[in-house]
Every structure is written in C-alpha cells, then in structure tokens.
Design a protein around this motif. Structure first.
Motif, PDB file in Angstrom:
ATOM      1  N   GLU A   1      10.964  11.771  -2.874  1.00  0.00           N
ATOM      2  CA  GLU A   1      10.716  10.327  -2.773  1.00  0.00           C
ATOM      3  C   GLU A   1       9.224  10.032  -2.854  1.00  0.00           C
ATOM      4  OE1 GLU A   1      14.572   8.870  -0.086  1.00  0.00           O
ATOM      5  OE2 GLU A   1      12.683   9.389   0.891  1.00  0.00           O
ATOM      6  N   ARG A   2       8.407  10.868  -2.222  1.00  0.00           N
ATOM      7  CA  ARG A   2       6.954  10.691  -2.344  1.00  0.00           C
ATOM      8  C   ARG A   2       6.515  10.912  -3.788  1.00  0.00           C
ATOM      9  NH1 ARG A   2       3.646  11.216   2.480  1.00  0.00           N
ATOM     10  NH2 ARG A   2       1.997  11.991   1.112  1.00  0.00           N
ATOM     11  N   GLY A   3       7.145  11.894  -4.448  1.00  0.00           N
ATOM     12  CA  GLY A   3       6.809  12.148  -5.846  1.00  0.00           C
ATOM     13  C   GLY A   3       7.119  10.958  -6.733  1.00  0.00           C
ATOM     14  N   ILE A   4       8.287  10.344  -6.519  1.00  0.00           N
ATOM     15  CA  ILE A   4       8.645   9.160  -7.304  1.00  0.00           C
ATOM     16  C   ILE A   4       7.672   8.025  -7.016  1.00  0.00           C
ATOM     17  CG2 ILE A   4      10.395   7.354  -7.541  1.00  0.00           C
ATOM     18  CD1 ILE A   4      12.522   9.505  -7.327  1.00  0.00           C
ATOM     19  N   ALA A   5       7.255   7.886  -5.754  1.00  0.00           N
ATOM     20  CA  ALA A   5       6.273   6.851  -5.420  1.00  0.00           C
ATOM     21  C   ALA A   5       4.957   7.105  -6.159  1.00  0.00           C
ATOM     22  CB  ALA A   5       6.040   6.820  -3.910  1.00  0.00           C
TER      23      ALA A   5
ATOM     24  N   TRP B   1       2.234   4.734  -4.291  1.00  0.00           N
ATOM     25  CA  TRP B   1       2.024   5.775  -3.293  1.00  0.00           C
ATOM     26  C   TRP B   1       0.943   5.429  -2.280  1.00  0.00           C
ATOM     27  CZ3 TRP B   1      -3.032   7.141  -3.483  1.00  0.00           C
ATOM     28  CH2 TRP B   1      -3.705   6.826  -4.670  1.00  0.00           C
ATOM     29  N   ALA B   2       0.174   4.366  -2.503  1.00  0.00           N
ATOM     30  CA  ALA B   2      -1.010   4.107  -1.679  1.00  0.00           C
ATOM     31  C   ALA B   2      -0.669   3.897  -0.213  1.00  0.00           C
ATOM     32  CB  ALA B   2      -1.770   2.900  -2.214  1.00  0.00           C
ATOM     33  N   ASP B   3       0.532   3.402   0.100  1.00  0.00           N
ATOM     34  CA  ASP B   3       0.909   3.130   1.488  1.00  0.00           C
ATOM     35  C   ASP B   3       1.656   4.283   2.135  1.00  0.00           C
ATOM     36  OD1 ASP B   3      -0.216   0.604   1.404  1.00  0.00           O
ATOM     37  OD2 ASP B   3       1.616  -0.332   0.650  1.00  0.00           O
ATOM     38  N   LEU B   4       1.771   5.421   1.439  1.00  0.00           N
ATOM     39  CA  LEU B   4       2.460   6.563   2.023  1.00  0.00           C
ATOM     40  C   LEU B   4       1.622   7.149   3.156  1.00  0.00           C
ATOM     41  CD1 LEU B   4       3.732   8.392  -1.189  1.00  0.00           C
ATOM     42  CD2 LEU B   4       5.081   7.046   0.418  1.00  0.00           C
TER      43      LEU B   4
ATOM     44  N   THR C   1      -5.192  11.559  -1.201  1.00  0.00           N
ATOM     45  CA  THR C   1      -3.816  11.157  -0.892  1.00  0.00           C
ATOM     46  C   THR C   1      -2.914  11.354  -2.094  1.00  0.00           C
ATOM     47  OG1 THR C   1      -4.722   9.476   0.583  1.00  0.00           O
ATOM     48  CG2 THR C   1      -2.391   9.294   0.017  1.00  0.00           C
ATOM     49  N   LEU C   2      -3.409  11.019  -3.266  1.00  0.00           N
ATOM     50  CA  LEU C   2      -2.619  11.159  -4.490  1.00  0.00           C
ATOM     51  C   LEU C   2      -2.320  12.619  -4.798  1.00  0.00           C
ATOM     52  CD1 LEU C   2      -1.398   9.961  -7.109  1.00  0.00           C
ATOM     53  CD2 LEU C   2      -3.687  10.091  -8.099  1.00  0.00           C
ATOM     54  N   LEU C   3      -3.269  13.494  -4.553  1.00  0.00           N
ATOM     55  CA  LEU C   3      -3.124  14.894  -4.964  1.00  0.00           C
ATOM     56  C   LEU C   3      -2.415  15.757  -3.931  1.00  0.00           C
ATOM     57  CD1 LEU C   3      -6.728  15.535  -6.363  1.00  0.00           C
ATOM     58  CD2 LEU C   3      -4.671  15.034  -7.691  1.00  0.00           C
ATOM     59  N   ASN C   4      -2.589  15.476  -2.663  1.00  0.00           N
ATOM     60  CA  ASN C   4      -2.227  16.418  -1.610  1.00  0.00           C
ATOM     61  C   ASN C   4      -0.719  16.512  -1.379  1.00  0.00           C
ATOM     62  OD1 ASN C   4      -2.426  18.134   0.673  1.00  0.00           O
ATOM     63  ND2 ASN C   4      -2.302  16.330   1.999  1.00  0.00           N
TER      64      ASN C   4
END
Length: 603
Positions: free
Chosen positions: A101-105, A111-114, A142-145
């Motif tokens: 789900e994080r990947g799809i975001a 993904w910024a609010d994850l 945040t995007l990469l980790n």
C-alpha cells in the motif's frame, strides 16, 4: 516465509498492477489465517476445559487415569505451536499489505503524508540537505526509505549526504538493477520477522563484540553446570529427607561465586542488553539474504561478508538474540531469586564470552553488510516503482551536468514541468533570472536533488542525465538565527564561504545559489556576486545562480563562461500564469507590481 501461491509474473504488469495483485493475494492469506486463528483459539479453549474435566474425574472421582492429562497437555502444546505459526503468518501478511500500500502511494505520488522515521544522524553540517528537503517531512528520504532497521536507514541517509566515488556509484547501480527484478525477495524482506521496525545500534554492538571486558575464568564455565546439578540434587534431597545442610552449603558456594563475579558479569552485559528484538529481526533479514545468490560484484561481496569462514551470520545472531533476551530477564523478580543458586548470570556470562570469542570480530562486518543491503534494497524498490527513471551516465571528464527532461522527484509527475539543463565545458555557470514564483528555486532544487540521487547510485528523474561525480554546495534555504544573533544576510555569507571552501578543498563542486546576496544593497550585491562567481569558477566548480535583480545578469563580462537563462510569466484576466519552461536570455517580464496590486496593495 509462508506464502499463498507463487509470485505472479510481473513481466507484463506495471508496478502498480504487481502490487495490487500481491495485496489481493496477501489479503486472502490474511483472511485464511484469521479463520484458522479463531478455530485454533476455540480448540485451545476446549482442550483447557477438557483438561479441567479430566483432572476432576482423575483426582476427585478416580474414574479416569491421570495419564489422560499428559495426552491433553501434549495436544495443547501442538495446537499452541500451530496457533503461534498462524499468528506469525497473519502478521507477515499484514506487514506485506502495508508495504505494498505504501508502494502504491509512492507510485501514485500520494506518499507525502505517510508515516516517516527520521534517520538517527545529524545533517546540520551538510551544505545541501536542508536546501534540498532531503530529510524534511515528505522529503526525498521519505520517498526512498523502506529499510526495516535504523542501521539501514542511517546508511541510506549517509549515501544521500556523502557523494560516492565513481566506481562505488557504478557498483551500486549494478546491484540496484539486479535487486529491482527480484520481487519475491523484496516482499520477503518487507514482511518477515516479528516487528515492523527495530533500532539496531551497530556501533554499540560492534564495540561490545570486540571490547576487552573482565573475563569469566574458563574453568568456571565448565564447573557451573556441575554446581547447578549439585544444587538441584541437594534440593531434591532436602524435600525427600528434610536434611538441608548440604543444600545450604552448596547455595552458599553458588552465592559466593555469583557475588564475587558480579562486576565482571555486569560489565559483560553493557551495550548488549535491550538488543534482543533488533538482533532477532537482523538475523531474520540476514537469513533471507544468505539464501540468495547474486551476480553483481557488490551484492556478491556483501553476501560473502555474511557467510565468511563458513559461519552463518543469521544463526550466530539468532543465538546472540537469545542470550541478550536472557540478559534482559535478569531484572525479573523470579530470576533474581534464583540467580545465585542456579549461577544464572555466571553461566550466561560464560556463554556470551564464548560467543564473543567465536563471532565478536565478525559482528561489525555482519551488521554493516546488512545495513548496506537494506540501503540498496530501498533504492531498488524506488527503481522498481519508477521504471521510467534511468540510471545516470557517469563521465570521466568534466566537470559536467547535462540533463534532458529533468524533473523534481518530489513533484507529482502530472504537475512536473521538465527542462533541459547543460552545465560544463564552455558554459560553466547558468545565471537564472525571472520573477517571483516563476520556477527558479524549483530548478535549482531539481538539479541538486537529482545530483544527490546520482551520487548515491540511484536512478534520476530525467529522460537522461550525464554527469561527472560532483560535490554539492547550496545556498537556497538560509534563515536568520535569533539564538545565535545572526541576520539572514550574515547566515547567507557564512554559507557562501563554506561553499567556496568546499570548491577549493574537494573539487569538482556543483553550486546552487538562490537569490544570491538578496539581503544587501544593489551595489554590494553586484560586487559580491562577481567575486563569488569568479572564485567558484576559478576553483573548477560549475553551477547555477538565480536572481530577480537584472543587474546581476551583466556579470558575465567579468567572470566569463556564463550563460543567461530565464523563466517568464504572463498575466491574463488579472491572473498570473507560469509555464515553468526554461528559456535562453535575460527575462524581460516583471510581476512584482502586478502581484502587489493583485493582493490589494495600492501601488
């Protein structure tokens, strides 16, 4: 790791479709585990009730043999074991679902609010981390980790902060390219273990593994089990014969040994306690890596580091995790009571000492190898999720930064306006003019962020990028400091001094200077800009300077190797419109007065 079916063929699927298929499979597994969990829970309850009933008939009514209790207990143990496995499979399925789900975001630019964890390292001394939003909420990190341990996060953060050498970058690119195609490994690493994330103190554990603490005598390690056996025999004799003199004597010997070695045992446990869960997760992750074979040189080297001298790192770390868990139990009340009679701390110290002797020198290598593998897997996950992002081409001459259709990886693709940028050779400085909000700062951040990705070995947000290995120095987001009594202008010139020093000490440098010397008068700004640009170019640096002061566009005659480019805007029906496209030459439009009038100022 238990899985429902094999990994679907992703060769014809987009990354989003692959993730959606895996979510569906894992949700089915989760539902099946939930049903089995309920069934086994009821079965355990039934066995418990049956045990009570059998005990009543066996010991009160004397109509059943007490051996039936043993049979029920054995069945209960088997059912409890199966129940534990089902719960673990359910936890792994849910962990995998969250990962996908994080990947799809990330794929959907949502993904910024994850939730995000900050790396446990300071970027205060960096000349670009704050300017390029590397570690801010919703930033590049945040995007990469996707690391599971703090050690993996810290390694990834270090790669973003420290540009790598050319050979290192190429080796990382090859490893990332190999890992992005191994989807089942990515899923295993994301879902395995008993925890979502663990703090892994590599430095502390490595120090513990090699530190020369006071030693427990080797002969005592072998004598301790004999003394414990003698204690148990004396206790049995006391309960049978009511003669406790032997028990008292043996316990006094045990207590004397325990208290005599108390300082040594305490010293041995320092830095290793409270690490059992992180070591357990590390051993589980390493086990997944050990089971694979790789073709790229860097992955082979890291894999070899986990399997050197025919030692299984995962097995050794699992053993250490058990020892540290037992160390943590020393605070338990019951353990404290029986510590001396059973020589608990002494025996545990002997076992830990033996572990250190066999594996202590390897501990640091294992944990650092895992941290690097986690960082590579994070970048490989990003590469898989963004298949149109290529690896940059590294040049052995320069300095150069030549990009086509360069965009910012933090801007959603639907909104991202891409530009071609070429710096190097005859044009080593781009002076970017333009009005407020036209895109100058975004261009500088796009160039800097992609340079960070390239120097870490990651893919970049561009159609193509050719560059030489570069150090980065930026002055984009510089603020005043009330605590230190510094104005914004003073903070900026301190940063500029640091960038110039970097260019002198570690060439070549890519400099990114936004609204250069905006905090001073126009005469000083022009003089300062000429001097700074000349000094940077003289040291072999390349870069960009942005300004809305058109006087600065004339410094090319003084510094040379300069090309003027600009952004512009148009006003239609009282509204400001920007296309964010980079154009040659000096800007000819202005929007300052128009903006003031648009917000209601009487100018």
């Amino acid at each position: 790791m238990a899985m429902t079916g094999s990994m679907p063929d992703s060769s014809q699927r987009t990354p989003r479709e692959t993730y959606q298929a895996r979510i569906a499979a894992r949700r089915a597994e989760d539902a099946a585990c939930e049903r089995r969990h309920a069934l086994l829970g009821y079965l355990r309850l039934a066995l418990f009730i049956a045990g009570i009933a059998v005990a009543w008939f066996a010991f009160y009514r004397h109509t059943l043999s007490a051996w039936w209790l043993l049979a029920i207990a054995a069945i209960f143990v088997v059912v409890a074991r199966q129940h534990s496995l089902v719960l673990r499979r359910r936890a792994e399925a849910r962990r995998a679902i969250r990962f996908f789900e994080r990947g799809i975001a990330r794929i959907d630019d949502d993904w910024a609010d994850l939730p995000v964890r900050d790396p446990e390292m300071s970027a205060a001394d960096s000349l670009f981390a704050e300017d390029l939003d590397l570690f801010r909420f919703g930033g590049l990190f945040t995007l990469l980790n996707s690391a599971r341990t703090s050690a993996g996060e810290d390694t990834l953060a270090l790669w973003l902060l420290e540009p790598a050498a050319r050979d290192t970058i190429l080796s990382r690119q090859a490893a990332i390219a190999e890992l992005r195609g191994i989807g089942d490994l990515r899923e295993e690493l994301a879902s395995c273990g008993h925890a979502d994330f663990e703090h892994l103190d590599v430095a502390g554990l490595a120090h513990w593994g090699t530190a020369l603490q006071p030693q427990i005598p080797e002969w005592l390690r072998w004598l301790s089990p004999i003394l414990v056996a003698l204690t148990l025999c004396a206790a049995a004799r006391y309960f049978i014969t009511d003669h406790g003199l032997l028990l008292l004597a043996v316990v006094l010997v045990d207590a004397t040994i325990t208290f005599a070695l108390q300082k040594r045992t305490q010293a041995l446990f320092v830095s290793a306690e409270r690490a059992s869960e992180s070591l357990k997760l590390a051993s589980t992750l390493i086990q997944r890596w050990e089971a694979r074979e790789f073709s790229s040189p860097l992955l082979r080297d890291l894999h070899q580091a986990l399997c050197a001298n025919h030692k299984s790192a995962s097995h050794a770390l699992r053993r250490l995790a058990l020892l540290t868990r037992m160390m943590e139990q020393r605070g338990n009340f019951m353990v404290r009571i029986f510590d001396a009679p059973l020589l608990y701390s002494v025996q545990l110290s002997g076992a830990a000492q033996a572990w250190k002797r066999r594996h202590g020198e390897s501990l640091d290598r294992w944990l650092h190898a895992l941290a690097e593998l986690e960082a590579l897997q994070s970048l490989a996950t990003y590469s898989f999720e963004h298949p149109s992002d290529p690896f940059p081409e590294l040049l052995d001459y320069g300095p150069r930064f030549e990009a086509t259709e360069l965009g910012h990886p933090l801007i959603p693709d639907a909104k991202c306006v891409r530009n071609d940028v070429a710096i190097g050779g005859e044009t080593r400085l781009l002076l970017v003019s333009g009005s407020n909000m036209s895109g100058k700062s975004t261009l500088l951040r796009s160039i800097g962020t992609n340079a960070v990705l390239a120097m870490a070995g990651a893919p970049v947000r561009a159609k193509s990028l050719r560059l030489t290995p570069l150090h980065i120095g930026a002055s984009i987001r510089v603020n005043d400091s009330l605590q230190e009594g510094r104005s914004r202008f003073y903070s900026e010139i301190l940063r500029l001094r640091a960038v110039c020093s970097l260019a002198d000490e570690r060439p070549p440098v890519l400099f990114l200077l936004d609204e250069l010397l905006d905090g001073t008068n126009s005469v000083d700004r022009l003089t300062g800009a000429r001097g700074i640009a000349h000094a940077l170019l003289a040291s072999g640096a390349i870069g960009l300077i942005s300004t809305h002061d058109l006087a600065l566009t004339q410094i090319g005659d003084a510094v040379g190797a300069l090309r003027n480019v600009h952004f512009e805007e148009r006003i239609e029906d009282g509204e400001m419109h920007f296309d964010f496209k980079l154009r040659d030459g000096v800007v000819t439009t202005r929007n300052g007065v128009a903006l003031m009038r648009m917000v209601g100022l009487k100018v």
